[in-house]
Design a protein around this motif. Structure first.
Motif, PDB file in Angstrom:
ATOM      1  N   LYS A 270      81.059 -41.724 -44.475  1.00 18.44           N
ATOM      2  CA  LYS A 270      81.018 -40.262 -44.502  1.00 18.44           C
ATOM      3  C   LYS A 270      82.063 -39.700 -45.460  1.00 18.44           C
ATOM      4  O   LYS A 270      81.780 -38.761 -46.226  1.00 18.44           O
ATOM      5  CB  LYS A 270      81.240 -39.710 -43.106  1.00 18.44           C
ATOM      6  N   TYR A 273      81.008 -40.436 -49.071  1.00 19.86           N
ATOM      7  CA  TYR A 273      79.867 -39.581 -49.430  1.00 19.86           C
ATOM      8  C   TYR A 273      80.340 -38.150 -49.712  1.00 19.86           C
ATOM      9  O   TYR A 273      79.936 -37.531 -50.710  1.00 19.86           O
ATOM     10  CB  TYR A 273      78.845 -39.590 -48.300  1.00 19.86           C
ATOM     11  N   ASP A 274      81.168 -37.617 -48.817  1.00 21.98           N
ATOM     12  CA  ASP A 274      81.658 -36.252 -49.007  1.00 21.98           C
ATOM     13  C   ASP A 274      82.501 -36.124 -50.270  1.00 21.98           C
ATOM     14  O   ASP A 274      82.495 -35.075 -50.932  1.00 21.98           O
ATOM     15  CB  ASP A 274      82.484 -35.814 -47.790  1.00 21.98           C
ATOM     16  N   TYR A 277      79.818 -35.836 -53.039  1.00 24.62           N
ATOM     17  CA  TYR A 277      78.739 -34.854 -52.980  1.00 24.62           C
ATOM     18  C   TYR A 277      79.087 -33.541 -52.284  1.00 24.62           C
ATOM     19  O   TYR A 277      78.303 -32.588 -52.350  1.00 24.62           O
ATOM     20  CB  TYR A 277      77.515 -35.460 -52.272  1.00 24.62           C
TER      21      TYR A 277
END
Length: 483
Positions: A270, A273-274, A277
């Motif tokens: 997570k 990914y953050d 994006y």
């Protein structure tokens, strides 16, 4: 999405003092050290606007953003340019000034390109006024003094940045997670090792942030990297054990059980990914990821040495232990009621292995052994119960057990002379002369001249002190007759 472990409840009989101390330290720093930042910023903005620096820097800021959009294809810069132009259209001078003052990348850009941006007279004006603002106000703000600045890394800021926060929402969120995770990890590691591991995780988290933000002048503040380290340590401590997690999705929340370590790649994925994006949210995602890896890595690398988990950590809580004890004790007592003495003895022995501090179990075992006074087990239980009574400072019970054993078991398996000597010493200490004399006679019967002579001297001194001359004379004569 929010997922946090919820396996343990806090035991206020043994408070997590280091966790509470860290929370207090962050609060005190925020209130009393960082509390002056707003005043410094207000003074800097007032001086900035009075010096008409907005007219100099505004056009340069638009050009700076447009260059980034044109040459770097940075979509986030498009949003920043639109927001700044909106502030200009609405004549929001104060917010424009705040945007320019606090954009450290832009300030570095101005320093590097001031000769190209302005004519000599404008450049001189900018240099004089902007430098004064930086030195007098901006550089004295907490984030720039003790925050972690990748382009200007100092070793002490790897620790100090962990105690700074960017606002009430930031600090409240961090301290809530610090409490929820900290008390469990502190219980597992012990206060000293917990504090060291917490600070090391924060430092390693900061280094990961620096690695992904090379050359940046934006300071990192907050305990979230250290707290991510606690999350990594938490799941690494439990490993493959299934523990309870709390999750929150939008408006729905619930609990689930899963192998602890299974959540590490979920959390790590997570954050990564953050980072790629989520856009410019102001959240240091890679610092969080670094903390997760650092925490789990420390436990895996040092879990059998410096960061070894305390054995009692995995023991049930006191309430659960009491419930288990009550249930097992009731079963043993039921066996006694049915006169199944061998089964009851095994049940009490099993209980005593887990609850050695509960004297009632030893007393039951003693009573069961007393049913067969001809067996050696009776003597061992009697000696154990006498020692337990002495440790709990209950001399009457010790003497009572000793006297009972003399009448029932001494003929089969005599006590050692040392046992009688302890009874004599305790009896004299509590002025039970009758028991002391009886213990002395048992010692005389078993020999050991040294112990008998010493016991005789103690009795003689006691009777002389009480002015009981006939008794004193008796022990004086015995002492003189000793070889």
């Amino acid at each position: 999405m929010l997922i946090i472990p919820a396996e343990n409840s806090i035991n206020w009989k043994r408070p997590p003092w280091v966790t509470l101390g860290l929370i207090l330290a962050c609060l005190l720093v925020f209130l009393f050290y960082q509390g002056g930042d707003d005043r410094k910023l207000e003074s800097a903005l007032e001086q900035y606007l009075n010096g008409n620096l907005l007219a100099l820097e505004g056009p340069a800021y638009e050009d700076y953003l447009q260059r980034a959009i044109r040459f770097e294809g940075d979509a986030q810069r498009v949003l920043e340019l639109q927001e700044f132009q909106s502030l200009q259209e609405n004549n929001e001078a104060l917010w424009q000034a705040a945007t320019l003052l606090l954009d450290r990348e832009f300030y570095q850009y101005l320093q590097d390109n001031r000769d190209l941006i302005w004519a000599p007279a404008e450049r001189s004006q900018w240099q004089q006024q902007r430098t004064a603002i930086e030195e007098q106000w901006i550089s004295r703000m907490s984030a720039y003094q003790l925050g972690l600045v990748p382009a200007d890394l100092s070793l002490y800021t790897l620790i100090s940045y962990q105690f700074l926060h960017g606002g009430w929402g930031h600090i409240i969120g961090n301290l809530l997670f610090l409490f929820l995770l900290g008390f469990t990890v502190e219980k597992a590691l012990g206060p000293g090792r917990f504090l060291a591991a917490y600070l090391v995780c924060g430092a390693l988290s900061g280094l990961v942030f620096v690695g992904f933000s090379m050359g940046s002048y934006i300071p990192l503040v907050g305990a979230s990297g250290s707290i991510s380290g606690l999350m990594g340590m938490y799941v690494a401590i439990y490993g493959l054990q299934k523990i309870r997690f709390f999750y929150f999705l939008g408006v729905y929340f619930n609990y689930f059980r899963a192998p602890a370590i299974a959540l590490l790649p979920v959390w790590l994925g997570k954050e990564v990914y953050d980072y790629w994006y989520a856009g410019a949210t102001g959240i240091a995602y890679m610092a969080h990821a670094g903390g997760l890896v650092a925490g789990a890595g420390l436990v895996w690398l040092l879990g059998k040495s410096w960061l070894q988990v305390k054995e009692e950590f995995f023991e049930p809580e006191e309430d659960e232990q009491d419930a288990r004890f009550t249930s097992a004790y009731a079963q043993a007592m039921a066996s006694l009621g049915r006169m199944e003495f061998d089964l009851a003895r095994r049940q009490f022995e099993a209980l005593r292995e887990h609850y050695p501090e509960r004297t009632i179990l030893l007393e039951h075992l003693y009573q069961l052994a007393k049913l067969r006074p001809d067996l050696p087990e009776y003597r061992e239980r009697a000696r154990q119960l006498m020692a337990d009574a002495m440790a709990r400072r209950q001399p009457e019970q010790m003497v009572s057990v000793w006297q009972e054993y003399l009448s029932k078991g001494e003929a089969h398996h005599p006590l050692a002379v040392e046992d009688h000597n302890r009874v004599l010493f305790i009896s004299l200490k509590h002025h039970d002369l009758k028991a002391a004399e009886k213990a002395f006679e048992r010692m005389r019967a078993q020999g050991d001249p040294d112990l008998v002579s010493e016991a005789c001297r103690l009795l003689l001194a006691e009777f002389e002190k009480l002015q009981m001359e006939p008794k004193a004379r008796h022990y004086r004569q015995l002492l003189q007759s000793q070889p």
